[in-house]
Enzyme design. Structure first.
Site, short mmCIF file in Angstrom:
data_model
loop_
_atom_site.label_atom_id
_atom_site.label_comp_id
_atom_site.label_asym_id
_atom_site.label_seq_id
_atom_site.Cartn_x
_atom_site.Cartn_y
_atom_site.Cartn_z
N LYS A 1 -12.26 -0.56 0.56
CA LYS A 1 -11.43 0.20 -0.38
C LYS A 1 -12.11 0.20 -1.75
O LYS A 1 -13.06 0.94 -1.94
CB LYS A 1 -10.01 -0.37 -0.41
CG LYS A 1 -9.29 -0.17 0.94
CD LYS A 1 -7.88 -0.67 0.93
CE LYS A 1 -7.13 -0.27 2.19
NZ LYS A 1 -7.72 -0.81 3.45
N SER B 1 0.78 -1.22 0.00
CA SER B 1 0.00 0.00 0.00
C SER B 1 0.82 1.28 0.00
O SER B 1 0.32 2.33 -0.38
CB SER B 1 -0.93 0.01 1.21
OG SER B 1 -0.21 -0.03 2.43
N HIS C 1 -5.43 -4.01 -1.17
CA HIS C 1 -5.30 -2.98 -2.21
C HIS C 1 -5.31 -3.57 -3.61
O HIS C 1 -5.10 -2.84 -4.59
CB HIS C 1 -4.03 -2.16 -1.98
CG HIS C 1 -4.10 -1.26 -0.80
ND1 HIS C 1 -4.54 0.05 -0.88
CD2 HIS C 1 -3.82 -1.48 0.50
CE1 HIS C 1 -4.52 0.60 0.32
NE2 HIS C 1 -4.08 -0.30 1.18
#
Length: 395
Positions: free
Chosen positions: A243, A185, A213
């Protein structure tokens, strides 16, 4: 307050401020979209994990509202009593389909997943080979398991192989796990999963990938494991639903017997109230949207490539990112904080990331372009980066 506690807090808070390590928290006034409002000022938002723009998607908002009307605002219990609604079952079926596994289990957060899954399988008689740049939740999950933690150099496959061989041949451990982020990340680089799987097969390692991610971003949206076609080779696929998916929560996907074990032995599942109905319904629809179309995924990558090329052309150090995550590596912590503040003053919200999130001396402003940014927004952001970068001598 205790005098000793008061002195401890005041001294250490001041130390953080003096070193440029104290994080000021800003309140967003309204939705977290491509443009946000903080202290009454509109800013181009380059600090959100809302990769696909789904956090403000109108269809998902309506789905959540409908679910609240039918099921209420809360699940009312832990999953193992009567907090499991038919919504949760449908979500887990959709997650398994999304990740290409036999089954899946959902949790309240991605952080909870790592606290839950690692300690449910690994113990003091085991060892965990962990990439040095793994996320804090992985580190904490490893510590909780009480297994021997053996860090290997970031994405260094020779070091991983050597340490796996040493751990295996020592005969000290019942089980050995190798654990890695799918997408890192802070730098945006991708784990070398094919090589990791090869080493795992050689030394009979349990494989664990946290794709917080990567889900929604790599593999045409289905994640880093899918990107490499390794769905049948990875034992644990971990991810977040907060996310790219745009809502909240996390999941573990894998073989049915693994998921059955986590349902009876992972403590966050057993002892924490289930994810709320509105969130579950929105997540399920979001997953279906990602599976049905790559439009948002493709726009994210188009925007990511555009911003990355622009920052690189200006002369910023953007590291070795392979994804839309684009760091501008400044180095000095105080300069990094100043750089971030000046961006905000000029109209761009890009948060400073400093120790302990990244190693000392590698402070950076991390940029997270999302699918709903327009080219005009990104051009404006690049113009501000150029102005501030030259003013502070960064470029």
């Amino acid at each position: 307050m205790s005098k000793i506690l008061d002195a401890f807090l005041n001294e250490n808070l001041q130390n953080l401020r003096d070193q440029g390590l104290y994080n000021e928290i800003d309140a967003v006034e309204g939705a977290n979209g491509p443009v946000i409002t903080i202290n009454g000022k509109q800013l181009i938002n380059l600090s959100s994990n809302n990769y696909l723009g789904l956090a403000t998607n109108e269809e998902l908002k309506q789905v959540a509202k409908d679910a609240i009307d039918r099921y209420g605002v809360g699940a009312g219990a832990v999953r193992t009593i009567n907090g499991t609604m038919d919504l949760h079952v449908k979500l887990e079926e959709k997650l398994a389909e999304f990740k290409g596994t036999e089954a899946a289990i959902s949790y309240q957060s991605g952080f909870n997943c790592n606290m839950a899954a690692i300690s449910a399988v690994m113990d003091k008689n085991d060892a965990i080979l962990s990439d040095q740049l793994n996320h804090a939740s992985i580190i904490d999950g490893c510590r909780l398991s009480k297994a021997k933690i053996i860090a290997y150099n970031h994405s260094d496959m020779e070091d991983l192989r050597a340490k796996a061989k040493e751990a295996k041949e020592s005969g000290l451990y019942n089980k050995i796990m190798v654990i890695t982020d799918g997408v890192f990340s802070m730098d945006g680089d991708i784990a070398k999963l094919p090589e990791i799987v090869e080493i795992a097969k050689e030394f009979d390692l349990i494989t664990y990938v946290d794709d917080a991610h990567g889900s929604g971003v790599t593999g045409k949206g289905k994640g880093t494991v899918k990107h490499f076609g390794l769905e049948k080779e990875i034992d644990f696929q971990i991810g977040t639903l907060s996310k790219a998916i745009g809502v909240v929560g996390g999941y573990v996907a894998g073989k049915k017997n693994l998921i059955d074990w986590l349902k009876v032995r992972s403590r966050p599942f057993l002892f924490s109230t289930a994810v709320t109905p509105g969130d579950v319904a929105a997540i399920t629809r979001a997953l279906q949207m990602i599976m049905d179309s790559t439009e948002l995924h493709d726009k994210l990558w188009e925007n990511g490539d555009y911003l990355k090329a622009g920052l690189k052309k200006l002369g910023f150090n953007i590291g070795a990112s392979e994804t839309p995550i684009t760091p501008c590596i400044i180095g000095d912590e105080k300069l990094t904080q100043t750089f971030s503040r000046r961006l905000v003053e000029e109209g761009v919200y890009a948060k400073a990331i400093v120790f302990p999130t990244v190693p000392k001396g590698t402070g950076r402003v991390r940029n997270m372009p999302i699918a709903s940014h327009t080219k005009e927004m990104l051009d404006n952001a690049l113009a501000i980066y150029e102005k501030v970068g030259k003013e502070l001598g960064v470029i």
